[in-house]
Design a protein around this motif. Structure first.
Motif, PDB file in Angstrom:
ATOM      1  N   GLY A 140       4.485   6.274 -14.627  1.00  0.00           N
ATOM      2  CA  GLY A 140       4.098   6.646 -13.276  1.00  0.00           C
ATOM      3  C   GLY A 140       5.297   6.999 -12.426  1.00  0.00           C
ATOM      4  O   GLY A 140       6.443   6.974 -12.879  1.00  0.00           O
ATOM      5  N   VAL A 141       5.018   7.317 -11.156  1.00  0.00           N
ATOM      6  CA  VAL A 141       6.027   7.810 -10.220  1.00  0.00           C
ATOM      7  C   VAL A 141       6.156   6.837  -9.052  1.00  0.00           C
ATOM      8  O   VAL A 141       5.172   6.568  -8.346  1.00  0.00           O
ATOM      9  N   ILE A 142       7.348   6.332  -8.840  1.00  0.00           N
ATOM     10  CA  ILE A 142       7.619   5.512  -7.652  1.00  0.00           C
ATOM     11  C   ILE A 142       7.918   6.446  -6.495  1.00  0.00           C
ATOM     12  O   ILE A 142       8.805   7.302  -6.578  1.00  0.00           O
ATOM     13  N   CYS A 143       7.167   6.295  -5.411  1.00  0.00           N
ATOM     14  CA  CYS A 143       7.375   7.139  -4.237  1.00  0.00           C
ATOM     15  C   CYS A 143       7.018   6.358  -2.985  1.00  0.00           C
ATOM     16  O   CYS A 143       6.375   5.301  -3.054  1.00  0.00           O
ATOM     17  N   ALA A 144       7.431   6.874  -1.843  1.00  0.00           N
ATOM     18  CA  ALA A 144       7.083   6.252  -0.568  1.00  0.00           C
ATOM     19  C   ALA A 144       5.585   6.349  -0.335  1.00  0.00           C
ATOM     20  O   ALA A 144       4.935   7.321  -0.724  1.00  0.00           O
ATOM     21  N   GLU A 145       5.038   5.342   0.308  1.00  0.00           N
ATOM     22  CA  GLU A 145       3.614   5.345   0.632  1.00  0.00           C
ATOM     23  C   GLU A 145       3.241   6.556   1.478  1.00  0.00           C
ATOM     24  O   GLU A 145       2.139   7.091   1.365  1.00  0.00           O
ATOM     25  N   SER A 146       4.170   7.004   2.327  1.00  0.00           N
ATOM     26  CA  SER A 146       3.921   8.145   3.213  1.00  0.00           C
ATOM     27  C   SER A 146       4.247   9.484   2.572  1.00  0.00           C
ATOM     28  O   SER A 146       4.134  10.528   3.222  1.00  0.00           O
ATOM     29  N   ALA A 147       4.633   9.494   1.310  1.00  0.00           N
ATOM     30  CA  ALA A 147       5.058  10.730   0.646  1.00  0.00           C
ATOM     31  C   ALA A 147       3.932  11.759   0.614  1.00  0.00           C
ATOM     32  O   ALA A 147       2.747  11.415   0.474  1.00  0.00           O
ATOM     33  N   HIS A 148       4.305  13.016   0.705  1.00  0.00           N
ATOM     34  CA  HIS A 148       3.344  14.110   0.583  1.00  0.00           C
ATOM     35  C   HIS A 148       2.570  13.998  -0.729  1.00  0.00           C
ATOM     36  O   HIS A 148       1.355  14.256  -0.781  1.00  0.00           O
ATOM     37  N   LEU A 149       3.255  13.594  -1.785  1.00  0.00           N
ATOM     38  CA  LEU A 149       2.604  13.380  -3.077  1.00  0.00           C
ATOM     39  C   LEU A 149       1.393  12.472  -2.951  1.00  0.00           C
ATOM     40  O   LEU A 149       0.368  12.667  -3.609  1.00  0.00           O
ATOM     41  N   ASN A 150       1.508  11.478  -2.078  1.00  0.00           N
ATOM     42  CA  ASN A 150       0.489  10.444  -1.971  1.00  0.00           C
ATOM     43  C   ASN A 150      -0.580  10.740  -0.936  1.00  0.00           C
ATOM     44  O   ASN A 150      -1.746  10.415  -1.140  1.00  0.00           O
ATOM     45  N   VAL A 151      -0.197  11.365   0.170  1.00  0.00           N
ATOM     46  CA  VAL A 151      -1.137  11.469   1.294  1.00  0.00           C
ATOM     47  C   VAL A 151      -1.617  12.883   1.593  1.00  0.00           C
ATOM     48  O   VAL A 151      -2.581  13.054   2.343  1.00  0.00           O
ATOM     49  N   ASP A 152      -0.997  13.912   1.020  1.00  0.00           N
ATOM     50  CA  ASP A 152      -1.331  15.264   1.434  1.00  0.00           C
ATOM     51  C   ASP A 152      -1.513  16.248   0.282  1.00  0.00           C
ATOM     52  O   ASP A 152      -1.424  17.461   0.486  1.00  0.00           O
ATOM     53  N   GLU A 153      -1.767  15.742  -0.915  1.00  0.00           N
ATOM     54  CA  GLU A 153      -1.964  16.656  -2.033  1.00  0.00           C
ATOM     55  C   GLU A 153      -3.336  16.489  -2.665  1.00  0.00           C
ATOM     56  O   GLU A 153      -3.570  16.913  -3.799  1.00  0.00           O
ATOM     57  N   GLY A 154      -4.266  15.885  -1.905  1.00  0.00           N
ATOM     58  CA  GLY A 154      -5.661  15.819  -2.335  1.00  0.00           C
ATOM     59  C   GLY A 154      -5.882  15.113  -3.655  1.00  0.00           C
ATOM     60  O   GLY A 154      -6.883  15.356  -4.321  1.00  0.00           O
ATOM     61  N   GLY A 155      -4.949  14.235  -4.028  1.00  0.00           N
ATOM     62  CA  GLY A 155      -5.064  13.562  -5.320  1.00  0.00           C
ATOM     63  C   GLY A 155      -4.681  14.430  -6.505  1.00  0.00           C
ATOM     64  O   GLY A 155      -4.937  14.069  -7.654  1.00  0.00           O
ATOM     65  N   ALA A 156      -4.034  15.578  -6.256  1.00  0.00           N
ATOM     66  CA  ALA A 156      -3.690  16.496  -7.348  1.00  0.00           C
ATOM     67  C   ALA A 156      -2.823  15.851  -8.434  1.00  0.00           C
ATOM     68  O   ALA A 156      -3.065  16.093  -9.625  1.00  0.00           O
ATOM     69  N   PRO A 157      -1.807  15.062  -8.065  1.00  0.00           N
ATOM     70  CA  PRO A 157      -1.035  14.443  -9.157  1.00  0.00           C
ATOM     71  C   PRO A 157      -1.918  13.602 -10.079  1.00  0.00           C
ATOM     72  O   PRO A 157      -1.761  13.641 -11.309  1.00  0.00           O
ATOM     73  N   GLU A 158      -2.867  12.867  -9.490  1.00  0.00           N
ATOM     74  CA  GLU A 158      -3.747  12.031 -10.297  1.00  0.00           C
ATOM     75  C   GLU A 158      -4.787  12.864 -11.050  1.00  0.00           C
ATOM     76  O   GLU A 158      -4.995  12.677 -12.259  1.00  0.00           O
ATOM     77  N   VAL A 159      -5.446  13.789 -10.349  1.00  0.00           N
ATOM     78  CA  VAL A 159      -6.566  14.523 -10.943  1.00  0.00           C
ATOM     79  C   VAL A 159      -6.084  15.578 -11.934  1.00  0.00           C
ATOM     80  O   VAL A 159      -6.601  15.690 -13.047  1.00  0.00           O
ATOM     81  N   VAL A 160      -5.096  16.379 -11.528  1.00  0.00           N
ATOM     82  CA  VAL A 160      -4.625  17.467 -12.375  1.00  0.00           C
ATOM     83  C   VAL A 160      -3.601  16.976 -13.394  1.00  0.00           C
ATOM     84  O   VAL A 160      -3.630  17.380 -14.560  1.00  0.00           O
ATOM     85  N   GLY A 161      -2.694  16.120 -12.940  1.00  0.00           N
ATOM     86  CA  GLY A 161      -1.615  15.683 -13.817  1.00  0.00           C
ATOM     87  C   GLY A 161      -1.859  14.371 -14.522  1.00  0.00           C
ATOM     88  O   GLY A 161      -1.116  14.012 -15.440  1.00  0.00           O
ATOM     89  N   GLY A 162      -2.892  13.622 -14.104  1.00  0.00           N
ATOM     90  CA  GLY A 162      -3.107  12.305 -14.686  1.00  0.00           C
ATOM     91  C   GLY A 162      -1.968  11.356 -14.401  1.00  0.00           C
ATOM     92  O   GLY A 162      -1.655  10.469 -15.210  1.00  0.00           O
ATOM     93  N   ILE A 163      -1.352  11.514 -13.233  1.00  0.00           N
ATOM     94  CA  ILE A 163      -0.130  10.788 -12.897  1.00  0.00           C
ATOM     95  C   ILE A 163      -0.441   9.623 -11.957  1.00  0.00           C
ATOM     96  O   ILE A 163      -1.031   9.809 -10.893  1.00  0.00           O
ATOM     97  N   LYS A 164      -0.046   8.433 -12.320  1.00  0.00           N
ATOM     98  CA  LYS A 164      -0.195   7.257 -11.471  1.00  0.00           C
ATOM     99  C   LYS A 164       0.962   7.214 -10.476  1.00  0.00           C
ATOM    100  O   LYS A 164       2.133   7.281 -10.860  1.00  0.00           O
ATOM    101  N   LEU A 165       0.627   7.110  -9.185  1.00  0.00           N
ATOM    102  CA  LEU A 165       1.644   6.987  -8.145  1.00  0.00           C
ATOM    103  C   LEU A 165       1.833   5.515  -7.804  1.00  0.00           C
ATOM    104  O   LEU A 165       0.874   4.816  -7.454  1.00  0.00           O
ATOM    105  N   LEU A 166       3.065   5.069  -7.903  1.00  0.00           N
ATOM    106  CA  LEU A 166       3.426   3.680  -7.600  1.00  0.00           C
ATOM    107  C   LEU A 166       4.078   3.670  -6.228  1.00  0.00           C
ATOM    108  O   LEU A 166       5.283   3.867  -6.089  1.00  0.00           O
ATOM    109  N   THR A 167       3.267   3.491  -5.193  1.00  0.00           N
ATOM    110  CA  THR A 167       3.755   3.671  -3.826  1.00  0.00           C
ATOM    111  C   THR A 167       4.328   2.383  -3.257  1.00  0.00           C
ATOM    112  O   THR A 167       3.971   1.276  -3.668  1.00  0.00           O
ATOM    113  N   VAL A 168       5.201   2.572  -2.288  1.00  0.00           N
ATOM    114  CA  VAL A 168       5.818   1.440  -1.602  1.00  0.00           C
ATOM    115  C   VAL A 168       5.988   1.805  -0.132  1.00  0.00           C
ATOM    116  O   VAL A 168       6.403   2.930   0.191  1.00  0.00           O
TER     117      VAL A 168
END
Length: 340
Positions: A77-105
């Motif tokens: 998975g990917v460690i990123c800030a909780e406020s990261a664009h990856l987490n809050v503004d990409e409509g879940g694309a990393p998870e849905v399209v990439g199957g990528i777990k985001l490990l937010t902090v």
């Protein structure tokens, strides 16, 4: 309409449109085997270092998903800030399209530190748990703040020391480099990044981003992942021409630097009238407004409410924001907040 909602509201740079028109003649080999994309390869190496290879794509979310897919194994998975664009503004694309777990902090002002990264480095080697494989930051962050060169280098070194790769979401990398007065390589290859999403749209392109791969061991996967992720342009010369124009001379720095300067002008003009919530370091201003003031201002100016619970709003400046636009908006802010 003059807006402070997003730098995406701005028109395309004249140089970008001219570049498109200049290559709109005759036939060219599709899917990137054209002379324009070949020239872009040299521009990328000039700005990101001799080992850099660029893969043009349509948009920033696509760039992030393609780049991260290349960096990860399926159990990582990917460690990123909780406020990261990856987490809050990409409509879940990393998870849905990439199957990528985001490990937010949670990260103050949107910035990771090595200490914050280590909070998500738990149960290493435990087969029941997603393993951290990438540390991803945004430069500039989603909150308009910047990492120093030293902060980026420390995060990259820490990631590599723990067997992880380092990704930079650079949708506003041009704004960051202009504000820090450094080159693009200084905050990518120079600090040890493995993959970078370099954004063109927010700094004035019609449509054009590029995945810049700095670790040659990742190159083999990129062509296939770009196609799978639906980011391979058939008439790529029109995307590449814009990016080539942006990376020729100092166009990217002029466009981004102007947007940054307008944000600073706005922040200075309203500092006595509102509470500014984030350091103003790139081309955005975050502030607290009473709901009634926000509603009044939005009758004449477009901008986004960032946090409905606190009244925080975001004001963005772009390459074409004029001083007169800023001054008119600042005067309106002063007027509506005068009684509060």
């Amino acid at each position: 309409m003059r807006a402070f909602a997003s730098d995406n509201y701005a028109p395309a740079l004249p140089e970008a449109l001219e570049a498109i028109a200049a290559v709109n003649s005759g036939h060219a080999i599709s899917y990137g085997a054209d002379p324009v994309t070949e020239r872009l390869t040299e521009r990328v190496r000039e700005h990101f270092g001799p080992e850099a290879t660029g893969f043009p794509v349509f948009n920033g979310t696509g760039a992030n998903v393609v780049g991260l897919r290349a960096m990860l194994r399926p159990w990582q998975g990917v460690i990123c800030a909780e406020s990261a664009h990856l987490n809050v503004d990409e409509g879940g694309a990393p998870e849905v399209v990439g199957g990528i777990k985001l490990l937010t902090v949670p990260a103050p002002h949107g910035k990771l530190t090595t200490e914050l990264v280590e909070r998500r480095m738990t149960r290493i080697g435990d087969e029941h748990v997603i393993q951290p494989g990438v540390v991803a930051i945004a430069q500039a962050t989603e909150l308009g703040t910047l990492y120093t060169v030293e902060e980026m280098a420390a995060l990259a070194e820490h990631a590599h020391a723990h067997g992880m790769r380092f990704h930079v979401d650079g949708s506003r990398l041009a704004n960051a480099a202009a504000a820090l007065n450094v080159g693009l390589a200084d905050i990518t290859a120079g600090i040890g990044a493995d993959v970078v999403s370099f954004g063109g749209t927010k700094v004035g392109l019609l449509a054009g981003e590029i995945v810049v791969v700095l670790d040659p061991s990742l190159l083999d996967a990129l062509p296939y992942l770009r196609k799978q992720t639906m980011q391979l342009a058939s008439k790529m010369r029109f995307v590449s021409a814009q990016l080539e124009a942006l990376l020729t001379g100092d166009l990217w720095r002029r466009a981004a630097g102007h947007a940054n300067a307008m944000a600073r002008r706005l922040a200075d003009a309203v500092a006595d009238h509102v509470t500014i919530t984030q350091p103003v370091q790139a081309n955005s201003v975050f502030a607290i407004l009473p709901p009634e003031s926000t509603a009044t201002l939005q009758q004449d100016f477009r901008f986004y409410i960032w946090d409905e619970h606190t009244g925080e709003v975001r004001w963005m400046c772009a390459w074409d924001t004029a001083q007169s636009d800023v001054d008119a908006f600042a005067a309106a802010i002063a007027s509506v907040t005068a009684g509060n």
